[in-house]
Design a protein around this motif. Structure first.
Motif, PDB file in Angstrom:
ATOM      1  N   THR A 236       0.836  -1.193   0.000  1.00  0.00           N
ATOM      2  CA  THR A 236       0.000   0.000   0.000  1.00  0.00           C
ATOM      3  C   THR A 236       0.876   1.250   0.000  1.00  0.00           C
ATOM      4  OG1 THR A 236      -1.858  -1.102   1.097  1.00  0.00           O
ATOM      5  CG2 THR A 236      -1.777   1.296   1.242  1.00  0.00           C
ATOM      6  N   LEU A 237       1.715   1.375   1.010  1.00  0.00           N
ATOM      7  CA  LEU A 237       2.701   2.455   1.045  1.00  0.00           C
ATOM      8  C   LEU A 237       4.095   1.972   0.655  1.00  0.00           C
ATOM      9  CD1 LEU A 237       1.643   4.207   4.377  1.00  0.00           C
ATOM     10  CD2 LEU A 237       1.212   5.040   2.058  1.00  0.00           C
ATOM     11  N   LEU A 238       4.327   0.681   0.819  1.00  0.00           N
ATOM     12  CA  LEU A 238       5.659   0.096   0.619  1.00  0.00           C
ATOM     13  C   LEU A 238       5.562  -1.110  -0.308  1.00  0.00           C
ATOM     14  CD1 LEU A 238       8.333  -0.350   3.346  1.00  0.00           C
ATOM     15  CD2 LEU A 238       7.695  -2.338   1.993  1.00  0.00           C
ATOM     16  N   ASP A 239       6.493  -1.196  -1.238  1.00  0.00           N
ATOM     17  CA  ASP A 239       6.492  -2.273  -2.237  1.00  0.00           C
ATOM     18  C   ASP A 239       7.043  -3.558  -1.616  1.00  0.00           C
ATOM     19  OD1 ASP A 239       6.639  -3.918  -4.424  1.00  0.00           O
ATOM     20  OD2 ASP A 239       7.662  -2.480  -5.717  1.00  0.00           O
ATOM     21  N   ASN A 240       6.158  -4.283  -0.932  1.00  0.00           N
ATOM     22  CA  ASN A 240       6.601  -5.492  -0.246  1.00  0.00           C
ATOM     23  C   ASN A 240       6.898  -6.637  -1.211  1.00  0.00           C
ATOM     24  OD1 ASN A 240       7.009  -6.478   2.574  1.00  0.00           O
ATOM     25  ND2 ASN A 240       5.668  -8.107   1.848  1.00  0.00           N
ATOM     26  N   ASP A 241       6.286  -6.643  -2.371  1.00  0.00           N
ATOM     27  CA  ASP A 241       6.616  -7.665  -3.371  1.00  0.00           C
ATOM     28  C   ASP A 241       8.091  -7.569  -3.763  1.00  0.00           C
ATOM     29  OD1 ASP A 241       4.041  -8.544  -3.319  1.00  0.00           O
ATOM     30  OD2 ASP A 241       3.484  -7.761  -5.285  1.00  0.00           O
ATOM     31  N   ARG A 242       8.582  -6.360  -3.853  1.00  0.00           N
ATOM     32  CA  ARG A 242       9.989  -6.177  -4.206  1.00  0.00           C
ATOM     33  C   ARG A 242      10.900  -6.590  -3.058  1.00  0.00           C
ATOM     34  NH1 ARG A 242      12.625  -0.644  -6.773  1.00  0.00           N
ATOM     35  NH2 ARG A 242      14.699  -1.513  -7.168  1.00  0.00           N
ATOM     36  N   VAL A 243      10.474  -6.326  -1.826  1.00  0.00           N
ATOM     37  CA  VAL A 243      11.228  -6.784  -0.661  1.00  0.00           C
ATOM     38  C   VAL A 243      11.344  -8.305  -0.679  1.00  0.00           C
ATOM     39  CG1 VAL A 243      11.292  -6.899   1.855  1.00  0.00           C
ATOM     40  CG2 VAL A 243      10.539  -4.797   0.727  1.00  0.00           C
TER      41      VAL A 243
ATOM     42  N   HIS B 214      24.931 -19.624   7.502  1.00  0.00           N
ATOM     43  CA  HIS B 214      24.370 -18.530   6.714  1.00  0.00           C
ATOM     44  C   HIS B 214      23.158 -17.894   7.367  1.00  0.00           C
ATOM     45  CE1 HIS B 214      26.503 -21.103   3.744  1.00  0.00           C
ATOM     46  NE2 HIS B 214      26.877 -19.935   3.258  1.00  0.00           N
ATOM     47  N   LEU B 215      22.678 -18.498   8.447  1.00  0.00           N
ATOM     48  CA  LEU B 215      21.476 -17.987   9.082  1.00  0.00           C
ATOM     49  C   LEU B 215      21.648 -16.547   9.567  1.00  0.00           C
ATOM     50  CD1 LEU B 215      20.195 -21.032  11.116  1.00  0.00           C
ATOM     51  CD2 LEU B 215      18.945 -19.786   9.384  1.00  0.00           C
ATOM     52  N   LEU B 216      22.798 -16.272  10.195  1.00  0.00           N
ATOM     53  CA  LEU B 216      23.012 -14.927  10.718  1.00  0.00           C
ATOM     54  C   LEU B 216      23.080 -13.905   9.597  1.00  0.00           C
ATOM     55  CD1 LEU B 216      25.584 -15.585  13.591  1.00  0.00           C
ATOM     56  CD2 LEU B 216      23.121 -15.236  13.754  1.00  0.00           C
ATOM     57  N   THR B 217      23.609 -14.314   8.455  1.00  0.00           N
ATOM     58  CA  THR B 217      23.661 -13.405   7.309  1.00  0.00           C
ATOM     59  C   THR B 217      22.254 -13.060   6.836  1.00  0.00           C
ATOM     60  OG1 THR B 217      25.766 -14.350   6.602  1.00  0.00           O
ATOM     61  CG2 THR B 217      24.525 -13.131   4.960  1.00  0.00           C
ATOM     62  N   VAL B 218      21.393 -14.062   6.761  1.00  0.00           N
ATOM     63  CA  VAL B 218      20.021 -13.830   6.322  1.00  0.00           C
ATOM     64  C   VAL B 218      19.275 -12.961   7.336  1.00  0.00           C
ATOM     65  CG1 VAL B 218      17.838 -14.928   5.731  1.00  0.00           C
ATOM     66  CG2 VAL B 218      19.996 -15.994   5.052  1.00  0.00           C
ATOM     67  N   SER B 219      19.480 -13.240   8.624  1.00  0.00           N
ATOM     68  CA  SER B 219      18.849 -12.442   9.666  1.00  0.00           C
ATOM     69  C   SER B 219      19.285 -10.986   9.575  1.00  0.00           C
ATOM     70  CB  SER B 219      19.202 -13.009  11.043  1.00  0.00           C
ATOM     71  OG  SER B 219      18.684 -12.192  12.061  1.00  0.00           O
ATOM     72  N   ARG B 220      20.562 -10.766   9.386  1.00  0.00           N
ATOM     73  CA  ARG B 220      21.080  -9.407   9.272  1.00  0.00           C
ATOM     74  C   ARG B 220      20.510  -8.701   8.039  1.00  0.00           C
ATOM     75  NH1 ARG B 220      25.879 -10.692  10.180  1.00  0.00           N
ATOM     76  NH2 ARG B 220      26.663 -10.879   8.042  1.00  0.00           N
ATOM     77  N   PHE B 221      20.352  -9.459   6.963  1.00  0.00           N
ATOM     78  CA  PHE B 221      19.763  -8.903   5.739  1.00  0.00           C
ATOM     79  C   PHE B 221      18.360  -8.372   6.016  1.00  0.00           C
ATOM     80  CE2 PHE B 221      16.981  -9.486   2.061  1.00  0.00           C
ATOM     81  CZ  PHE B 221      17.658  -8.799   1.074  1.00  0.00           C
ATOM     82  N   LEU B 222      17.560  -9.139   6.746  1.00  0.00           N
ATOM     83  CA  LEU B 222      16.191  -8.743   7.036  1.00  0.00           C
ATOM     84  C   LEU B 222      16.130  -7.544   7.976  1.00  0.00           C
ATOM     85  CD1 LEU B 222      14.543 -12.252   7.501  1.00  0.00           C
ATOM     86  CD2 LEU B 222      13.993 -10.604   5.715  1.00  0.00           C
ATOM     87  N   VAL B 223      16.898  -7.603   9.046  1.00  0.00           N
ATOM     88  CA  VAL B 223      16.831  -6.563  10.073  1.00  0.00           C
ATOM     89  C   VAL B 223      17.343  -5.224   9.553  1.00  0.00           C
ATOM     90  CG1 VAL B 223      17.727  -5.862  12.327  1.00  0.00           C
ATOM     91  CG2 VAL B 223      16.924  -8.196  11.984  1.00  0.00           C
ATOM     92  N   ASN B 224      18.349  -5.271   8.678  1.00  0.00           N
ATOM     93  CA  ASN B 224      18.964  -4.031   8.193  1.00  0.00           C
ATOM     94  C   ASN B 224      18.517  -3.646   6.785  1.00  0.00           C
ATOM     95  OD1 ASN B 224      20.539  -3.692  10.550  1.00  0.00           O
ATOM     96  ND2 ASN B 224      22.005  -5.198   9.795  1.00  0.00           N
ATOM     97  N   TYR B 225      17.457  -4.234   6.307  1.00  0.00           N
ATOM     98  CA  TYR B 225      17.002  -3.965   4.949  1.00  0.00           C
ATOM     99  C   TYR B 225      16.636  -2.482   4.788  1.00  0.00           C
ATOM    100  CZ  TYR B 225      14.600  -4.654   0.508  1.00  0.00           C
ATOM    101  OH  TYR B 225      14.236  -4.578  -0.811  1.00  0.00           O
ATOM    102  N   PRO B 226      16.996  -1.860   3.653  1.00  0.00           N
ATOM    103  CA  PRO B 226      16.728  -0.425   3.446  1.00  0.00           C
ATOM    104  C   PRO B 226      15.280  -0.164   3.007  1.00  0.00           C
ATOM    105  CG  PRO B 226      17.879  -1.302   1.540  1.00  0.00           C
ATOM    106  CD  PRO B 226      17.800  -2.426   2.540  1.00  0.00           C
TER     107      PRO B 226
END
Length: 227
Positions: A15-22, A74-86
């Motif tokens: 609606t406000l944010l393109d979550n499909d792209r996320v 690789h789990l921590l890498t994926v977690s960091r990707f989600l938490v710090n996503y722009p």
């Protein structure tokens, strides 16, 4: 006569944010980090959890994934990707302008579904928390919590902007002419032919969130009564 007190409620994802792209970015990251088989496993877990909870829980799916692969480095890498996503980079064009546009009508607030960690993080990092001055409500099933919404943000009239016709229909059935439902045709739910056949149209349909910049307060309120 005094003007009616208005609260404008915005959904977040698609609606406000393109979550499909996320989601597409996360799929690509998972494929690179854990490979196609484990990426597929993650999304299987994700869909299972969504059926159980009724909302998307990306971090919860990652926790369950960890139970099956407790030593995956690789789990921590994926977690960091989600938490710090722009997330601010994934706002739809002019989304913040739209929130500012409706503020003269009354209060603007976020009304979202989601988990208690990742969804608030998304809203804050995207700039939406600041845009609505901290007025954020996140429920498991928001269409079932309208009495709580009314208690927290009482109003004569509500405007609900959401990409899901199912949600708009449920809220319209509850609030009737007290709400103007707005359907931005963004994201995969908004173009699903089965959904479009199943649920009635909203009071107002727009192609993109930025189109609300051309709508004034009187037109918005009148749209509910026209139906």
């Amino acid at each position: 006569m005094a003007l009616p007190d208005v609260v404008v409620l915005f959904d977040v994802d698609n609606t406000l944010l393109d979550n499909d792209r996320v989601t597409a970015d996360l799929k690509q990251h998972l494929r690179q980090e854990v490979g196609p088989k484990r990426e597929e496993l993650y999304w299987t877990i994700f869909e299972q959890l969504r059926r159980e909870l009724g909302y998307a829980d990306y971090l919860g799916a990652l926790q369950r994934y960890r139970l099956e692969h407790p030593r995956d480095p690789h789990l921590l890498t994926v977690s960091r990707f989600l938490v710090n996503y722009p997330f601010a980079e994934r706002l739809f064009p002019r989304a913040i302008e739209v929130v500012k546009h409706v503020k003269p009508w009354g209060r603007a607030a976020i009304l979202s579904d989601g988990d208690v960690v990742f969804q608030p993080r998304k809203i804050e990092r995207s700039g939406l928390f600041e845009a609505v001055e901290g007025r954020v409500l996140i429920y498991i099933h928001k269409e079932q919590e309208l009495d709580d919404v009314e208690q927290r943000y009482p109003a004569d009239h509500y405007v609900l902007v959401d990409d899901k016709l199912r949600i708009l229909t449920a809220v319209k059935q509850r609030w009737g002419s007290r709400v103007t439902t707005v359907f931005p045709r963004q994201g995969h739910y908004a173009h699903d032919p089965e959904i479009l056949r199943t649920f009635p149209s909203a009071d107002l349909t727009i192609e993109r969130i930025g189109d609300l910049l051309t709508v004034d307060r009187e037109t918005m309120l009148a749209a509910a009564h026209d139906r």
